[in-house]
Scaffold this active site. Structure first.
Site, PDB file in Angstrom:
ATOM      1  N   THR A   1      -8.747   0.986 -10.417  1.00 32.37           N
ATOM      2  CA  THR A   1      -8.218  -0.363  -9.787  1.00 32.37           C
ATOM      3  C   THR A   1      -8.293  -1.383 -10.719  1.00 32.37           C
ATOM      4  O   THR A   1      -8.989  -1.350 -11.877  1.00 32.37           O
ATOM      5  CB  THR A   1      -8.671  -0.698  -8.492  1.00 32.37           C
ATOM      6  OG1 THR A   1      -8.563   0.332  -7.599  1.00 32.37           O
ATOM      7  CG2 THR A   1      -7.982  -1.837  -7.699  1.00 32.37           C
TER       8      THR A   1
ATOM      9  N   GLU B   1      -3.735   8.060  -3.612  1.00 30.48           N
ATOM     10  CA  GLU B   1      -4.093   6.960  -2.800  1.00 30.48           C
ATOM     11  C   GLU B   1      -4.491   7.808  -1.573  1.00 30.48           C
ATOM     12  O   GLU B   1      -5.380   7.228  -0.577  1.00 30.48           O
ATOM     13  CB  GLU B   1      -3.282   5.894  -2.558  1.00 30.48           C
ATOM     14  CG  GLU B   1      -3.920   4.620  -2.080  1.00 30.48           C
ATOM     15  CD  GLU B   1      -4.620   4.038  -3.392  1.00 30.48           C
ATOM     16  OE1 GLU B   1      -5.762   3.877  -3.203  1.00 30.48           O
ATOM     17  OE2 GLU B   1      -4.221   3.871  -4.577  1.00 30.48           O
TER      18      GLU B   1
ATOM     19  N   THR C   1      -3.678  -1.051  -7.762  1.00 34.76           N
ATOM     20  CA  THR C   1      -4.509   0.451  -7.991  1.00 34.76           C
ATOM     21  C   THR C   1      -3.596   1.636  -8.098  1.00 34.76           C
ATOM     22  O   THR C   1      -2.441   1.753  -7.471  1.00 34.76           O
ATOM     23  CB  THR C   1      -5.535   0.673  -6.838  1.00 34.76           C
ATOM     24  OG1 THR C   1      -6.237   1.811  -6.989  1.00 34.76           O
ATOM     25  CG2 THR C   1      -4.603   0.748  -5.570  1.00 34.76           C
TER      26      THR C   1
ATOM     27  N   SER D   1     -10.346  -0.498   0.391  1.00 32.62           N
ATOM     28  CA  SER D   1     -11.431  -1.571   0.075  1.00 32.62           C
ATOM     29  C   SER D   1     -11.036  -2.863  -0.494  1.00 32.62           C
ATOM     30  O   SER D   1     -11.895  -3.813  -0.839  1.00 32.62           O
ATOM     31  CB  SER D   1     -12.737  -0.801  -0.525  1.00 32.62           C
ATOM     32  OG  SER D   1     -13.126   0.075   0.352  1.00 32.62           O
TER      33      SER D   1
ATOM     34  N   ARG E   1       0.943  -1.118   0.073  1.00 32.13           N
ATOM     35  CA  ARG E   1       0.166  -0.002   0.154  1.00 32.13           C
ATOM     36  C   ARG E   1       0.848   1.185  -0.088  1.00 32.13           C
ATOM     37  O   ARG E   1       1.841   1.333   0.620  1.00 32.13           O
ATOM     38  CB  ARG E   1      -0.993   0.200   1.023  1.00 32.13           C
ATOM     39  CG  ARG E   1      -1.749   1.114   1.430  1.00 32.13           C
ATOM     40  CD  ARG E   1      -2.930   1.165   0.561  1.00 32.13           C
ATOM     41  NE  ARG E   1      -4.359   1.638   0.460  1.00 32.13           N
ATOM     42  CZ  ARG E   1      -4.924   1.860  -0.206  1.00 32.13           C
ATOM     43  NH1 ARG E   1      -4.930   1.341  -1.311  1.00 32.13           N
ATOM     44  NH2 ARG E   1      -6.274   2.506   0.332  1.00 32.13           N
TER      45      ARG E   1
END
Ligand code: GLY
Length: 601
Positions: A423, A460, A441, A488, A134
């Site tokens: 995404t 993001e 994404t 999500s 992430r």
């Protein structure tokens, strides 16, 4: 839905022609142009296997294979992954080829400038694990990054477009860690397909062309982005062949020197310059943020559903927890007996989803920064209690977060972050029995709209709550330096008796959760094969209206759901589910709402 590409074989052959590469590819596209214009694509340009896969997808039939399979959002990316798998590469190897091609041919959705979550079943050890790639908030970011001088939240696109929303990308580091842990193929060779396509040129897909046309104003704000997507001020068209030499150069650097070539040195300096120099909306990402970036390996979060365990990415994603909560509540009811056409099934699914989203908004965030009741949220007794709320016959009048068991006593306010669908999802099974499920994404379509070195930068950070407090109570998903925004994304591997039986996931912002949960229900309870489960018309409830997929049989539920007290909203529901069922054979499916296929041998 049809589309046009040169086959991987053709593109690779063209790549060997050192001169006039783009001209050659343009000739090929010119030959295709009439069909592109009239039909939205020319399936003659795909390999025979890919054409079969496309036909199967559109007929609602799964693709079957004996040894390996890959399903993703673009046939060129799938063929690149298939090539790796055919030659004996692992699922992790193939993912690198798929991701690097997706970053070229589906740049609006994912790429080197973004982040990803990967769930991996290692057949050798029998272990399931996850990698968290992430994006992270820069060290100079504060909880007020998306607030105006009065402390009020910025408008969504005022925050997104420009450098302010860019988090430290995680995808290049994730590719490297996945290869280190599970790769067999030569690292450098895994970039060849994407390099060849980037240098030779590829035909813009109809979906990419539509996305550009719909976003031309924002893409036009930054010179490098405009030059690529709007050459001479005109949006790229479907079938137009373009090349991307800067992207090929970045891939060559990473192929030669690993992810360090991205996180340090001239590419990193260009990223920082682009973010900090974004006209009108500069960001704070620095060279230190890039140099410090780390992928985190985390245990998979699993929730029981009938004979299965649905396993996926825990915090900072809300994906596995929220999918797991929905399934855990539904497990108390006999959906197989009720059936897919029964409005009561959809009442249960809709209200289980609303209850799960209430918990998501209250409790879920980056657990490295805020204490979270991770185990408590998917505890069987807790979900059985929550499921009792669904025992009536009408929609719940009051939907509030529950009180899962916390490791620490804490109180959070409800989140106010927005998420818009972009995404991409990749599912892969290799010949060794390894299984990969990865959702990837750059957040919004085209991310922050900033481009450097041939790739787009993510937005993001707008997955954080724009507000940091509500009535003086802190919000768990508030922005903090070094923190990862709540996601999500729900890359999922469904297990039965400790063996993987299904790899699945989807794009779609916070609707990802409903897309994945209902596809699992359709497959597990309603006897649908993976393709039928993916193609099933969507009915999705997050925490507001019951969204029914416009123009499909889902709209027939409107009257009954309205009578139960739901507010229904027919609309496009643009999932991108890609799934592989693992049994005696492999069966794969791709979402007909997008351009992808499943391919295997
Ligand atoms: N930005 C989409 C997600 O992470 O859920």
């Amino acid at each position: 839905m049809r589309f046009s590409f040169c086959s991987a074989a053709l593109c690779l052959a063209l790549a060997q022609v050192a001169s006039a590469q783009v001209a050659l590819a343009q000739q090929a596209a010119d030959a295709l142009a009439p069909e592109v214009a009239t039909s939205g694509g020319d399936i003659q340009t795909l390999s025979a296997a890919a054409r079969d896969a496309l036909a199967a997808r559109d007929a609602g039939r799964p693709v079957a294979a004996e040894n390996w399979m890959v399903a993703a959002a673009n046939p060129l990316a799938v063929e690149a992954g298939a090539d790796v798998l055919r030659k004996g590469g692992t699922a992790a190897d193939a993912m690198i080829a798929v991701q690097t091609v997706l970053g070229l041919v589906e740049p609006q959705s994912s790429g080197l400038g973004g982040g990803a979550f990967l769930v991996y079943y290692d057949a050798r050890t029998g272990q399931l694990t996850t990698l968290d790639g992430r994006e992270t908030a820069p060290l100079a970011a504060t909880p007020r990054l998306f607030q105006d001088d009065a402390g009020e939240p910025l408008g969504f696109f005022d925050a997104v477009v420009g450098g302010r929303s860019v988090g430290t990308p995680g995808t290049p580091a994730l590719l490297e860690m996945a290869h280190r842990k599970w790769g067999r193929a030569n690292w450098g060779g895994l970039f060849n397909a994407a390099i060849a396509l980037a240098e030779t040129g590829f035909a813009v897909s109809p979906r990419m062309a539509d996305s550009i046309a719909n976003d031309a104003d924002r893409l036009g704000r930054f010179p490098d982005t405009a030059a690529y997507f709007l050459p001479e001020g005109t949006p790229l068209k479907a079938g137009q062949v373009i090349s991307n030499q800067p992207y090929a150069d970045v891939l060559r650097a990473i192929a030669a020197d690993g992810a360090a070539a991205f996180y340090t040195g001239p590419i990193a300096a260009d990223i920082v310059r682009t973010v900090q120099g974004a006209a009108g909306n500069p960001g704070v990402l620095s060279a230190v943020d890039l140099a410090l970036y780390q992928v985190k390996e985390r245990p998979a979060v699993c929730a029981s559903y009938r004979a299965f365990e649905a396993c996926g990415m825990g915090p900072p994603s809300s994906g596995a927890l929220t999918v797991g909560q929905i399934l855990g509540m539904l497990g108390q009811y006999d959906l197989a007996e009720l059936g897919a056409d029964n409005p009561d099934s959809w009442r249960l699914i809709g209200d289980a989803s609303r209850l799960a989203f209430a918990d998501r908004g209250r409790y879920m965030a980056d657990s490295d920064f805020v204490p979270m009741p991770t185990k408590g949220l998917v505890d069987g007794d807790y979900l059985a209690d929550r499921a009792r709320l669904l025992a009536g016959e009408t929609a719940l009048e009051v939907v509030e977060p529950g009180t899962p068991t916390f490791d620490h006593a804490l109180n959070w306010a409800d989140d106010e972050s927005l998420e818009f669908p972009s995404t991409s999802h990749i599912s892969i099974v290799d010949q060794y029995g390894n299984v990969l499920s990865m959702t990837t994404t750059i957040e919004n379509g085209f991310g922050a709209r900033l481009m450097t070195n041939g790739f787009l930068l993510n937005n993001e950070l707008t997955d954080f709550s724009f507000r940091s407090h509500s009535d003086g109570v802190p919000i768990a998903n508030r922005l903090e330096p070094g923190k990862r925004p709540r996601s999500s994304m729900a890359p999922t591997i469904v297990m039965r008796d400790d063996k993987p039986v299904l790899a699945i996931g989807s794009p779609g912002g916070s609707r990802i959760i409903g897309y994945v949960a209902t596809a699992i229900v359709a497959w597990a309870d309603w006897g649908m094969n993976v393709q039928e489960a993916i193609s099933l018309p969507h009915a999705i409830n997050r925490f507001g209206t019951y969204d029914l997929e416009a123009g499909t049989e889902a709209e027939a539920l409107a009257e009954a759901l309205t009578g139960m007290g739901f507010e229904v909203n027919p609309r496009d529901l643009n999932s991108g589910l890609h799934a592989i069922e693992i049994g005696d054979r492999l069966h794969g499916g791709a979402d007909p709402r997008r351009e992808g296929i499943a391919l295997g041998e």
